[in-house]
Write an enzyme that holds these catalytic residues in place. Structure first.
Site, PDB file in Angstrom:
ATOM      1  N   ASP A 269       6.226 -22.727  28.011  1.00 21.64           N
ATOM      2  CA  ASP A 269       4.891 -22.718  29.000  1.00 21.64           C
ATOM      3  C   ASP A 269       5.722 -22.976  30.538  1.00 21.64           C
ATOM      4  OD1 ASP A 269       2.369 -23.538  30.172  1.00 21.64           O
ATOM      5  OD2 ASP A 269       1.910 -22.774  28.009  1.00 21.64           O
TER       6      ASP A 269
ATOM      7  N   ASP B 131      -1.579 -16.741  32.921  1.00 24.33           N
ATOM      8  CA  ASP B 131      -2.561 -17.922  33.321  1.00 24.33           C
ATOM      9  C   ASP B 131      -3.143 -17.537  34.862  1.00 24.33           C
ATOM     10  OD1 ASP B 131      -3.684 -20.376  33.257  1.00 24.33           O
ATOM     11  OD2 ASP B 131      -2.039 -21.391  32.380  1.00 24.33           O
TER      12      ASP B 131
ATOM     13  N   CYS C  76      -5.300 -16.415  29.734  1.00 27.82           N
ATOM     14  CA  CYS C  76      -5.538 -17.909  29.925  1.00 27.82           C
ATOM     15  C   CYS C  76      -5.976 -18.134  31.410  1.00 27.82           C
ATOM     16  CB  CYS C  76      -4.153 -18.646  29.924  1.00 27.82           C
ATOM     17  SG  CYS C  76      -4.371 -20.447  29.687  1.00 27.82           S
TER      18      CYS C  76
ATOM     19  N   ASN D  46      -5.071 -20.496  37.186  1.00 26.28           N
ATOM     20  CA  ASN D  46      -5.524 -21.807  37.203  1.00 26.28           C
ATOM     21  C   ASN D  46      -6.245 -22.367  38.288  1.00 26.28           C
ATOM     22  OD1 ASN D  46      -4.713 -22.876  34.709  1.00 26.28           O
ATOM     23  ND2 ASN D  46      -2.605 -22.922  35.397  1.00 26.28           N
TER      24      ASN D  46
ATOM     25  N   ASP E 262      -8.352 -25.379  27.232  1.00 29.57           N
ATOM     26  CA  ASP E 262      -7.413 -26.261  27.249  1.00 29.57           C
ATOM     27  C   ASP E 262      -7.820 -27.537  26.439  1.00 29.57           C
ATOM     28  OD1 ASP E 262      -5.522 -25.212  28.842  1.00 29.57           O
ATOM     29  OD2 ASP E 262      -6.315 -26.001  30.552  1.00 29.57           O
TER      30      ASP E 262
HETATM   31  C1  GLA Z   1      -3.147 -24.337  32.244  1.00 27.18           C
HETATM   32  C2  GLA Z   1      -3.214 -23.658  30.587  1.00 27.18           C
HETATM   33  C3  GLA Z   1      -2.359 -24.767  29.939  1.00 27.18           C
HETATM   34  C4  GLA Z   1      -1.000 -24.589  30.482  1.00 27.18           C
HETATM   35  C5  GLA Z   1      -1.096 -25.181  31.920  1.00 27.18           C
HETATM   36  C6  GLA Z   1       0.399 -25.005  32.355  1.00 27.18           C
HETATM   37  O1  GLA Z   1      -3.822 -25.399  32.314  1.00 27.18           O
HETATM   38  O2  GLA Z   1      -4.573 -23.529  30.020  1.00 27.18           O
HETATM   39  O3  GLA Z   1      -2.180 -23.921  28.560  1.00 27.18           O
HETATM   40  O4  GLA Z   1      -0.282 -23.362  30.410  1.00 27.18           O
HETATM   41  O5  GLA Z   1      -1.787 -24.455  32.551  1.00 27.18           O
HETATM   42  O6  GLA Z   1       0.546 -25.410  33.678  1.00 27.18           O
END
Ligand code: GLA
Length: 731
Positions: free
Chosen positions: A368, A480, A528, A482, A550
């Protein structure tokens, strides 16, 4: 044939599965909606049209044929702004005069087998699992020159219709689209409940059901993402509708950006639904001859309640939306190092996890966040997609070879759309992020968002990602996202196109995903966004599984996965067994329950395997084995929500039945202990005449006994305990 045109009456009829949709060209070219619901035999149901007219307060167009015809009172196929229909409008075109009164009239149509691709946009497609016919109705606003093609694809095997709209400027002057929704549906009743799915980070897709009220109610996102907060999916259903009975209409938008679904109940108790790109912060300049295509809405009709509605979406999205070899291939059971190590890992730590994983039967290690640039926390390096060889004590290929040598595949995390202000990329290209000149740049998780509308940005991402992805044996990418979008401006677009950036961002995202999934067709992509913040059908087109949340707490996941299941199949919901006490909630849950809940999805682990005791390791071996045994039922069978955790806060239950009805997997989770209680649960979807064996106890029951009398669950169910039962038909 699913689509027919009655020339004398100018009636279009679509039969999708066992649903019928009828519309008619009337009154000098107006396209009027006549019917959507269960199959009916007659085409001409124009007698259903109401004759109410709000006298002087509903304008009568001079071009009407006769009587009190008003756009304000008749059901429209695609509602327009400013020419006599005062309800919510799907289309508003601003002419050079500055006026926005828009009126569409029928010009022509065509019907063809199959379904055309939507330019630049993900959409459902046809194949042997479900074919479709498509109707395109060309409408024209003669004053502005806006030509509008309404496309309807009726699927043969499903009660599903895919709709989209293409608007072309046939005039010599520029037009501005101020709103361009993907559909209108007018229904001549309002006694509906509205079901929608709201939430936040670590609490996505909460089920909410409320009666419609007069006026406009709207579910939307203007975050630049489909979002944690509202999913681009809604249901209108009978107030009495249950999982197994009642009418229900589903509306699902294949789009990842700002969306809106607006529902209006008017003064005559009719309901209008429009769904599409959110008109807030949206305007699109259409020069002469240019076209704009809206994203697709997939509507599903069910006469038999919410369960059938969901199953229709599950089948369609599994086979006619998800694509690529991973659509059908068995997905690897993975272990992800995020909750095991967070940023604190090196090559040896990953290999140690992989060694345990290999011994337990786990099939892939996912590395990750934290492998690139100088990233050891979330303060830096997004955009610097170069392997941190000092952290990994060597190059990526060496690490991947060590993992592969253990018999595991290797997967990797990316967050391509982001840029950290502390990064080499930002030093080189401070103008590559979305920004408004003269304004501060707001950060989220210490990061900014790249301007995905720019081709140079996308080329950089494609090139840097391609170097890594082709440098070694990478089987999987977690994509991802975020944070959401703020200060949404682009340096390369002129002033008059700045309101296009939100949509151009999404088109850019799809362009990059298309290029990468084409260049690396065998890589399994997983979507994600801080968990399930961009869990939408459009992302499923590129990534057949998405990290659902998450929040990995098994009890919380019962709620999240329940809500998600209304439209998205289990095969798309990534779900992992994590550590206990849970990192998000602190709750202690048994290893069995964590496994039973995660098995209702694309299964994996997210904990440090090096810290498990022998009992837990033995349970992993059993879970891996069970998941393989049940894979075809969970991923290709029918899903039944038996007991809702929202209606019954003490326990919940669900069930999968294999396609041939010879196997069923039943799962029950006790959320809160109930003292001295006997639990009965009725199963669904079995063959009433077959005998099913409870493979654990050997007990035998006819299908009708399990469905009508139910199953009594033995035992004491404390908080967070669960059971899973596998039934097999007696041969
Ligand atoms: C997000 C994803 C997590 C992980 C973090 C890494 O929150 O949902 O699963 O990959 O980023 O920074």
């Amino acid at each position: 044939m699913p689509i027919k045109y009655n020339n004398s009456k100018k009636i279009f009829r679509l039969d999708a599965g066992s649903s019928t949709y009828i519309m008619q060209v009337r009154e000098n070219g107006y396209l009027i909606h006549l019917y959507y619901g269960s199959y009916i035999s007659d085409d001409d149901v124009s007698h259903l049209l109401a004759n109410h007219v709000n006298a002087a307060f509903s304008p009568l167009p001079p071009s009407r044929e006769s009587g009190l015809f008003s756009l304000d009172t008749q059901p429209q196929e695609y509602s327009c702004n400013g020419a006599g229909d005062f309800r919510i409008s799907a289309l508003s075109v601003k002419m050079p005069s500055g006026n926005t009164a828009t009126e569409l009239k029928y010009k022509s149509h065509r019907i063809y087998d199959g379904k055309a691709k939507l330019e630049g946009l993900p959409a459902t497609y046809v194949n042997d699992d479900s074919k479709a016919q498509t109707l395109e109705i060309m409408m024209l606003d003669s004053l502005s020159g806006a030509e509008v093609v309404l496309a309807y694809s009726a699927f043969t095997a499903h009660n599903a219709i895919a709709r989209s709209v293409k608007i072309t400027n046939t005039s010599k002057d520029a037009l501005r689209l101020q709103r361009a929704y993907s559909m209108t549906l007018d229904i001549p009743r309002s006694d509906f409940d509205l079901i929608h799915f709201h939430g936040k980070h670590v609490a996505e897709r909460k089920f909410e059901r409320k009666s419609l009220i007069h006026g406009i109610q709207s579910i939307s996102s203007k975050r630049g993402s489909s979002s944690h907060n509202h999913n681009p999916f809604t249901i209108l259903c009978d107030k009495t509708a249950t999982e197994t009975s009642g009418e229900a209409f589903g509306f699902s938008l294949v789009y990842s950006g700002n969306f809106a679904v607006d529902v209006e109940v008017d003064c005559f108790d009719y309901t209008r639904v429009i769904m599409g790109i959110n008109p807030t912060d949206f305007e699109w300049l259409l020069e002469s001859d240019q076209s704009f295509t809206t994203p697709e809405v997939v509507t599903v009709y069910s006469a038999n309640g919410l369960g059938e509605l969901s199953q229709t979406y599950h089948h369609l999205y599994r086979k006619n939306l998800c694509k690529g070899p991973w659509r059908d291939a068995m997905r690897p059971i993975l272990v992800n190092n995020w909750e095991a190590t967070y940023f604190g890992f090196d090559d040896d730590k990953l290999v140690r996890i992989a060694e345990d994983a290999a011994n337990l039967g786990i099939e892939m290690l996912v590395m990750d966040d934290g492998w690139f640039g100088n990233r050891n926390d979330d303060n830096s390096s997004l955009g610097d997609w170069f392997v941190n060889e000092s952290k990994l004590n060597g190059d990526l290929d060496s690490l991947v070879k060590r993992i592969n040598a253990l018999g595991l595949k290797f997967g990797i995390w990316y967050e391509p759309e982001m840029i950290s202000p502390i990064s080499k990329l930002y030093d080189a290209h401070p103008d590559w992020c979305l920004h408004v000149n003269g304004r501060d740049r707001s950060t989220g998780r210490q990061q900014l968002v790249l301007d995905m509308s720019r081709k140079d940005v996308r080329d950089y991402l494609f090139d840097t990602m391609s170097v890594v992805l082709s440098s070694t044996n990478i089987a999987y990418v977690k994509w991802d996202f975020n944070r959401n979008l703020s200060e949404v401006g682009s340096d390369l677009l002129p002033v008059e196109r700045q309101q296009e950036v939100f949509h151009r961002y999404i088109l850019g995202l799809y362009d990059l995903l298309e290029r990468l999934t084409t260049a690396f067709p065998n890589i399994l992509f997983e979507g994600c966004s801080g968990g399930g913040g961009r869990f939408d059908p459009a992302m499923l087109y590129y990534s057949p599984q998405i990290w659902t949340s998450d929040n990995t707490d098994a009890i919380e996941r019962c709620f999240i996965q329940y809500g998600t299941s209304f439209v998205y199949p289990s095969s798309t919901m990534s779900a992992h067994v994590s550590a206990s006490p849970n990192h998000q909630t602190g709750r202690v849950t048994s290893f069995e329950t964590r496994g039973n809940v995660a098995m209702a999805g694309a299964f994996g682990y997210e904990l440090d395997l090096n810290h498990l005791n022998d009992n837990e390791k033995a349970l992993i071996k059993k879970q891996v084995n069970d998941y393989h045994k049940y894979y075809h039922i969970i991923n290709f069978g029918d899903f039944y929500r038996l007991i809702s955790p929202y209606e019954n806060e003490r326990y919940c239950a669900w069930e999968y039945v294999s396609e041939d009805k010879n196997e069923a997997l039943f799962t029950f989770v006790s959320i809160r202990v109930v003292i001295n209680h006997t639990y009965f649960v009725k199963l669904r979807g079995l063959d009433k005449d077959k005998i099913y064996i409870d493979t654990e106890t050997g007990a035998e029951y006819h299908g009708d006994t399990l469905m009508n009398a139910g199953l009594r669950l033995n035992g004491w169910f404390g908080d967070g305990t669960s059971i899973a039962k596998y039934f097999k038909v007696k041969v």
